[in-house]
Design an enzyme around this catalytic site. Structure first.
Site, PDB file in Angstrom:
ATOM      1  N   TYR A   1       0.849  -1.201   0.000  1.00 19.62           N
ATOM      2  CA  TYR A   1       0.000   0.000   0.000  1.00 19.62           C
ATOM      3  C   TYR A   1       0.881   1.248   0.000  1.00 19.62           C
ATOM      4  CZ  TYR A   1      -4.282   2.656   0.451  1.00 19.62           C
ATOM      5  OH  TYR A   1      -5.330   3.518   0.181  1.00 19.62           O
TER       6      TYR A   1
ATOM      7  N   LYS B   1       1.235   3.860  -3.188  1.00 21.69           N
ATOM      8  CA  LYS B   1       0.742   5.228  -3.005  1.00 21.69           C
ATOM      9  C   LYS B   1       1.863   6.272  -3.103  1.00 21.69           C
ATOM     10  CE  LYS B   1      -3.432   3.982  -2.901  1.00 21.69           C
ATOM     11  NZ  LYS B   1      -4.262   4.300  -4.081  1.00 21.69           N
TER      12      LYS B   1
HETATM   13  N1  NAD Z   1     -11.554   4.242   1.048  1.00 12.56           N
HETATM   14  C1  NAD Z   1     -10.644   4.991   1.682  1.00 12.56           C
HETATM   15  O1  NAD Z   1     -10.759   5.273   2.878  1.00 12.56           O
HETATM   16  C2  NAD Z   1      -9.450   5.510   0.927  1.00 12.56           C
HETATM   17  C3  NAD Z   1      -8.578   6.405   1.554  1.00 12.56           C
HETATM   18  C4  NAD Z   1      -7.472   6.870   0.852  1.00 12.56           C
HETATM   19  C5  NAD Z   1      -7.261   6.464  -0.442  1.00 12.56           C
HETATM   20  N2  NAD Z   1      -8.117   5.577  -1.013  1.00 12.56           N
HETATM   21  C6  NAD Z   1      -7.855   5.162  -2.380  1.00 12.56           C
HETATM   22  O2  NAD Z   1      -8.998   5.436  -3.165  1.00 12.56           O
HETATM   23  C7  NAD Z   1      -9.104   4.478  -4.210  1.00 12.56           C
HETATM   24  C8  NAD Z   1     -10.472   3.842  -4.177  1.00 12.56           C
HETATM   25  O3  NAD Z   1     -10.663   3.224  -2.925  1.00 12.56           O
HETATM   26  P1  NAD Z   1     -12.013   2.471  -2.543  1.00 12.56           P
HETATM   27  O4  NAD Z   1     -12.126   2.520  -1.074  1.00 12.56           O
HETATM   28  O5  NAD Z   1     -13.126   2.992  -3.384  1.00 12.56           O
HETATM   29  O6  NAD Z   1     -11.669   0.974  -2.957  1.00 12.56           O
HETATM   30  P2  NAD Z   1     -12.632  -0.147  -3.568  1.00 12.56           P
HETATM   31  O7  NAD Z   1     -11.960  -1.450  -3.255  1.00 12.56           O
HETATM   32  O8  NAD Z   1     -14.034   0.050  -3.115  1.00 12.56           O
HETATM   33  O9  NAD Z   1     -12.572   0.118  -5.130  1.00 12.56           O
HETATM   34  C9  NAD Z   1     -11.527  -0.315  -5.938  1.00 12.56           C
HETATM   35  C10 NAD Z   1     -12.135  -0.777  -7.255  1.00 12.56           C
HETATM   36  O10 NAD Z   1     -11.065  -1.185  -8.121  1.00 12.56           O
HETATM   37  C11 NAD Z   1     -11.526  -2.287  -8.873  1.00 12.56           C
HETATM   38  N3  NAD Z   1     -10.399  -3.048  -9.405  1.00 12.56           N
HETATM   39  C12 NAD Z   1      -9.557  -3.864  -8.709  1.00 12.56           C
HETATM   40  N4  NAD Z   1      -8.686  -4.460  -9.547  1.00 12.56           N
HETATM   41  C13 NAD Z   1      -8.970  -3.997 -10.798  1.00 12.56           C
HETATM   42  C14 NAD Z   1      -8.423  -4.262 -12.084  1.00 12.56           C
HETATM   43  N5  NAD Z   1      -7.412  -5.120 -12.242  1.00 12.56           N
HETATM   44  N6  NAD Z   1      -8.968  -3.621 -13.143  1.00 12.56           N
HETATM   45  C15 NAD Z   1     -10.008  -2.763 -12.993  1.00 12.56           C
HETATM   46  N7  NAD Z   1     -10.564  -2.478 -11.793  1.00 12.56           N
HETATM   47  C16 NAD Z   1     -10.046  -3.102 -10.709  1.00 12.56           C
HETATM   48  C17 NAD Z   1     -12.351  -3.088  -7.869  1.00 12.56           C
HETATM   49  O11 NAD Z   1     -13.244  -3.996  -8.504  1.00 12.56           O
HETATM   50  C18 NAD Z   1     -13.056  -1.982  -7.090  1.00 12.56           C
HETATM   51  O12 NAD Z   1     -14.345  -1.704  -7.627  1.00 12.56           O
HETATM   52  C19 NAD Z   1      -7.960   3.495  -3.984  1.00 12.56           C
HETATM   53  O13 NAD Z   1      -6.859   3.877  -4.765  1.00 12.56           O
HETATM   54  C20 NAD Z   1      -7.653   3.670  -2.523  1.00 12.56           C
HETATM   55  O14 NAD Z   1      -6.334   3.290  -2.203  1.00 12.56           O
HETATM   56  C21 NAD Z   1      -9.206   5.090  -0.366  1.00 12.56           C
END
Ligand code: NAD
Length: 275
Positions: free
Chosen positions: A186, A190
């Site tokens: 992670y 990032k």
């Molecule tokens: N949720 C949080 O609190 C948070 C905080 C900081 C950063 N982020 C970042 O925000 C982004 C979204 O996070 P999230 O919480 O919505 O995650 P999530 O797991 O809900 O969404 C990720 C999506 O990526 C898709 N995915 C995975 N592998 C794939 C592939 N090979 N091809 C196409 N799609 C693919 C998944 O099916 C999923 O729908 C991420 O980069 C995460 O690191 C999230």
């Protein structure tokens, strides 16, 4: 008028992982400014659910494609389909990432510990979060470079600025060797996205492609109470983010409102990285 700069009318905005928790919020931000979200995701059911619910809510055009962004051949095919449908690509949001949950992969005992971290999971996580962003930037960025206009937004994290505090994941009921650790991948993904942001911002500055990153802090999504208490104790504002709290920043970054901004990283984390 300054508000006009936020307008995305007719702009085709690709969101990788767009059917996920925050991906759908990015799509909402785009729809609320009259852009066209193009959701790329690997999960067919989630794509259908996201497209249907967004269409119902906004009564505007939304499309979704089932693509594995770790495969360049699939991205090239979907690029052709997007260009056949819309004849343009304006925005790419590199949002997809693997985000392993504590309860997952229990069969691999303490697999999250750095000492034991499996090469296979290193590869999977870097493939989605980093290689996927590389391929999508290559394929969709090339179209933007040819048109001499475009925006790429990389979704990093507060954990692209600071190290995870492993103490917040500790569970009293578990022995040391059974504890979950925030995976090394992670942090690696990032931080690397910020490097990719600066590289592409300078590489494509002469093609008028702006490339920025956003570092969101953790979003509240009914996580375990004990975890939330430990995390919020690290956040000066004393709470996690609401899922809607990044939409304005996403819209700012993908629209002309940020027209003089490239290679930058916006941190929105309730102050966590100040401490
Ligand atoms: N949720 C949080 O609190 C948070 C905080 C900081 C950063 N982020 C970042 O925000 C982004 C979204 O996070 P999230 O919480 O919505 O995650 P999530 O797991 O809900 O969404 C990720 C999506 O990526 C898709 N995915 C995975 N592998 C794939 C592939 N090979 N091809 C196409 N799609 C693919 C998944 O099916 C999923 O729908 C991420 O980069 C995460 O690191 C999230």
């Amino acid at each position: 008028m300054v508000l006009e700069k936020f307008n995305l009318t007719g702009k085709v905005c690709i969101i990788t992982g767009g059917a996920g928790f925050l991906g759908k919020k990015h799509a909402e931000a785009i729809l609320e400014s009259d852009g066209i979200p193009v959701i790329l995701d690997i999960n067919e059911n989630k794509i259908n659910e996201a497209v249907d619910s967004l269409k119902k809510q906004y009564k505007k055009e939304v499309v979704g494609y089932n693509v594995d962004i770790t495969k360049k051949s699939e991205i090239l095919k979907v690029k052709n389909r997007i260009l056949e449908n819309f004849s343009r690509i304006d925005v790419l949001i590199n949002n997809a990432a693997n985000n392993p949950k504590i309860e997952e992969k229990e069969n691999l005992k303490n697999w999250t510990h750095f000492e034991n971290f499996p090469e296979s999971i290193w590869n999977q996580d870097l493939n989605v979060g980093l290689k996927g962003a590389f391929f999508c930037s290559q394929v969709f960025g090339k179209v933007m470079a040819e048109n001499k206009k475009g925006v790429i937004l990389n979704i990093s994290s507060d954990l692209g600025i600071i190290a995870p505090d492993q103490r917040i994941y500790l569970k009293n009921s578990l022995k040391d060797e059974e504890q979950f650790k925030k995976p090394v991948t992670y942090s690696v993904v990032k931080y690397a996205l910020i490097g990719l942001t600066k590289y592409l911002a300078t590489y494509w500055a002469d093609k008028s492609i702006r490339v920025n990153a956003i570092c969101p802090g953790g979003v509240f999504n009914n996580q375990d109470k004990d975890f939330v208490a430990k995390l919020t104790n690290l956040i000066p504002m004393g709470r996690m983010a609401d899922p809607d709290e990044y939409k304005a920043a996403i819209l700012f970054l993908v629209s002309d409102a940020s027209s003089y901004m490239t290679g930058s990283t916006i941190i929105i984390d309730g102050g966590r990285t100040c401490w």
